[in-house]
Write a protein that holds these residues in place. Structure first.
Motif, PDB file in Angstrom:
ATOM      1  N   LYS A 170       0.873  -1.184   0.000  1.00 30.22           N
ATOM      2  CA  LYS A 170       0.000   0.000   0.000  1.00 30.22           C
ATOM      3  C   LYS A 170       0.894   1.212   0.000  1.00 30.22           C
ATOM      4  O   LYS A 170       1.837   1.285   0.801  1.00 30.22           O
ATOM      5  CB  LYS A 170      -0.889  -0.036   1.242  1.00 30.22           C
ATOM      6  N   LYS A 172       1.082   5.463   0.194  1.00 30.30           N
ATOM      7  CA  LYS A 172       0.353   6.669   0.571  1.00 30.30           C
ATOM      8  C   LYS A 172       0.408   7.654  -0.597  1.00 30.30           C
ATOM      9  O   LYS A 172       1.459   7.801  -1.242  1.00 30.30           O
ATOM     10  CB  LYS A 172       0.993   7.298   1.810  1.00 30.30           C
ATOM     11  N   ASP A 197      -3.547   4.795  -0.505  1.00 31.98           N
ATOM     12  CA  ASP A 197      -4.281   5.383   0.628  1.00 31.98           C
ATOM     13  C   ASP A 197      -4.081   6.894   0.611  1.00 31.98           C
ATOM     14  O   ASP A 197      -2.962   7.379   0.754  1.00 31.98           O
ATOM     15  CB  ASP A 197      -3.763   4.788   1.942  1.00 31.98           C
ATOM     16  N   ASN A 199      -5.738   9.082   2.733  1.00 30.10           N
ATOM     17  CA  ASN A 199      -5.998   9.714   4.032  1.00 30.10           C
ATOM     18  C   ASN A 199      -6.763  11.035   3.897  1.00 30.10           C
ATOM     19  O   ASN A 199      -6.339  12.079   4.411  1.00 30.10           O
ATOM     20  CB  ASN A 199      -4.701   9.912   4.820  1.00 30.10           C
ATOM     21  N   GLU A 222      -8.073   3.837  -0.886  1.00 22.56           N
ATOM     22  CA  GLU A 222      -8.517   3.975   0.494  1.00 22.56           C
ATOM     23  C   GLU A 222      -8.740   5.452   0.832  1.00 22.56           C
ATOM     24  O   GLU A 222      -7.866   6.289   0.600  1.00 22.56           O
ATOM     25  CB  GLU A 222      -7.430   3.362   1.395  1.00 22.56           C
ATOM     26  N   ASP A 247     -11.711   4.024   5.347  1.00 17.27           N
ATOM     27  CA  ASP A 247     -10.974   3.889   6.611  1.00 17.27           C
ATOM     28  C   ASP A 247     -11.563   4.912   7.588  1.00 17.27           C
ATOM     29  O   ASP A 247     -12.488   4.600   8.354  1.00 17.27           O
ATOM     30  CB  ASP A 247      -9.467   4.113   6.329  1.00 17.27           C
ATOM     31  N   GLU A 248     -11.093   6.172   7.533  1.00 12.52           N
ATOM     32  CA  GLU A 248     -11.504   7.213   8.470  1.00 12.52           C
ATOM     33  C   GLU A 248     -13.020   7.320   8.659  1.00 12.52           C
ATOM     34  O   GLU A 248     -13.501   7.604   9.765  1.00 12.52           O
ATOM     35  CB  GLU A 248     -10.965   8.585   8.023  1.00 12.52           C
ATOM     36  N   ASN A 269     -11.792  -1.047   5.526  1.00 11.42           N
ATOM     37  CA  ASN A 269     -10.616  -1.196   6.377  1.00 11.42           C
ATOM     38  C   ASN A 269     -11.131  -1.141   7.814  1.00 11.42           C
ATOM     39  O   ASN A 269     -11.729  -0.145   8.223  1.00 11.42           O
ATOM     40  CB  ASN A 269      -9.644  -0.042   6.079  1.00 11.42           C
ATOM     41  N   LYS A 271     -10.320  -0.956  11.723  1.00 14.34           N
ATOM     42  CA  LYS A 271      -9.330  -0.680  12.777  1.00 14.34           C
ATOM     43  C   LYS A 271     -10.096  -0.614  14.091  1.00 14.34           C
ATOM     44  O   LYS A 271     -10.999   0.217  14.242  1.00 14.34           O
ATOM     45  CB  LYS A 271      -8.652   0.677  12.560  1.00 14.34           C
TER      46      LYS A 271
HETATM   47 MG    MG Z   1      -5.884   4.524   5.854  1.00 14.61          MG
END
Ligand code: MG
Ligand code: OSB
Length: 377
Positions: A170, A172, A197, A199, A222, A247-248, A269, A271
């Protein structure tokens, strides 16, 4: 899946909180910043039947999410830990309910809940994997590679991880460091499993650029947009061939339900910190599995405590894509457990001992501690 039996109640006598500063082997850069030291809170739950460990995965600044370490410390020491000590005797499955009057602060809650679960399971001699319903003894290991100086440096870093055996890469990305970086990795390494990803670094106005990523046959993109952009993610997903993974945005099982209903995510994803704990994470896993949505286990540069817990979570049957569960050595020269996670044949072993199945390296824990407080009734 085997049934998940609840754990026996524990009686909580005290909770010790520590802030640790652990040096990283190399700087880790995302669209929101660069870290050189992992600042993390380690939680120890002291019960009448023994001790358990948890990890609060906040970072030092509120950039990935609104949570950050000093804020987590404050809410833990003033509200969350006192609420649990006040309840005194409770089962691990009751922790989320006791903490529910405190709004948000999910990473703080998750770390505290994990310490209670670990204490309860160690007392019973049951492993976290038996408790959650893990079905594998090892999980495939992916690696998250930060933004480098330039695409050539990225290719070099990725090559090193491939040599170590990581089965999925992965990278960024952020505006201006997306297409060229991705193209360079694709060209250098052919058909490797590759994902990106962002973010939260983009808006819908960037849809044309993001659609150009379709040329690189990515497993997924992502979190391209903001945490609360569920509708925009659904709009973007229709413009892309690359599957959108959130994700977030997935802060709870309810958020996951909404994202699936809206078509905002083709992949999730998971977490545990971000969603308020491993039990909430399992609920999201179950929901996604029933809906036919693949999930994978994300990471937050965990120490050996959270890394062990993540390996267990990723051994649940719905985790059909490799997670960000790399070897401890990908981030740390010295971990705080006696047997840090290693990569063998592209996989990380799922611990099977009582509780999280890892033992604390007391000397290392002490060495990295910069703040501590023991809270009693
Ligand atoms: Mg992420
Ligand atoms: O977005 O997945 C992310 C690390 C810190 C904060 C957010 C993220 C990450 C990673 C690292 O990508 C994953 C890992 O622990 O290996």
């Amino acid at each position: 899946m085997p049934p998940r039996a609840p754990a026996a109640p524990v009686t909580l006598d005290a909770v010790e909180l520590r802030v640790l500063h652990i040096p990283l082997v190399s700087p880790f850069t995302t669209s929101f910043g660069t870290e050189t030291v992992r600042e993390v809170i380690i939680v120890s739950a002291e019960t009448s039947d023994g001790r358990g460990w948890g990890e609060v995965v906040t970072q030092s600044e509120p950039s990935y999410s609104s949570e950050y370490t000093q804020g987590a410390w404050d809410v833990l020491s003033r509200f969350l830990v006192p609420a649990l000590l006040e309840r005194r005797t409770f089962a691990p499955e009751e922790v989320a309910g006791v903490l529910r009057p405190v709004v948000g602060h999910r990473m703080a809650k998750a770390g505290l809940e994990l310490a209670v679960i670990d204490a309860a399971l160690r007392a019973e001699g049951r492993s976290f994997g038996q408790y959650l319903g893990a079905e594998k003894d090892r999980v495939p290991s992916g690696v998250s590679v930060g933004i480098q100086r330039d695409p050539a440096a990225l290719v070099e870093a990725v090559g090193g991880y491939l040599d170590e055996g990581y089965v999925r890469i992965k990278i960024k990305i952020k505006p201006g460091r997306d297409l060229d970086d991705t193209a360079a990795v694709r060209e250098a390494f052919g058909g490797i499993p590759l994902q990106v990803d962002a973010n939260s670094a983009y808006t819908l106005a960037d849809a044309d650029t993001l659609a150009e990523l379709d040329a690189f046959d990515l497993l997924l993109i992502e979190q391209p947009l903001q945490e609360d952009d569920l509708v925009d993610h659904a709009t973007l997903a229709k413009r892309l061939r690359t599957p959108v993974c959130l994700d977030e945005s997935i802060v709870s099982d309810k958020a996951a339900a909404d994202a699936l209903a809206l078509g905002s995510a083709a992949i999730i994803n998971i977490k545990a910190g971000r969603v308020g704990g491993y039990l909430e994470a399992v609920a999201i896993h179950d929901r996604a599995r029933a809906a036919g949505i693949p999930v994978w286990c994300g990471g937050m540069l965990e120490t050996g405590i959270g890394r062990a817990a993540n390996a267990v979570l990723a051994a649940l049957p719905g985790f059909s894509l490799p997670g960000d569960i790399s070897a401890s050595a990908r981030f740390y020269t010295q971990d705080i457990v006696t047997e840090p996670a290693v990569i063998e044949d592209g996989h990380v072993r799922v611990p099977t001992g009582p509780g999280l199945g890892v033992e604390i390296d007391a000397a290392a824990l002490e060495r990295f501690t910069v703040r501590r407080e023991r809270i009693t009734r």
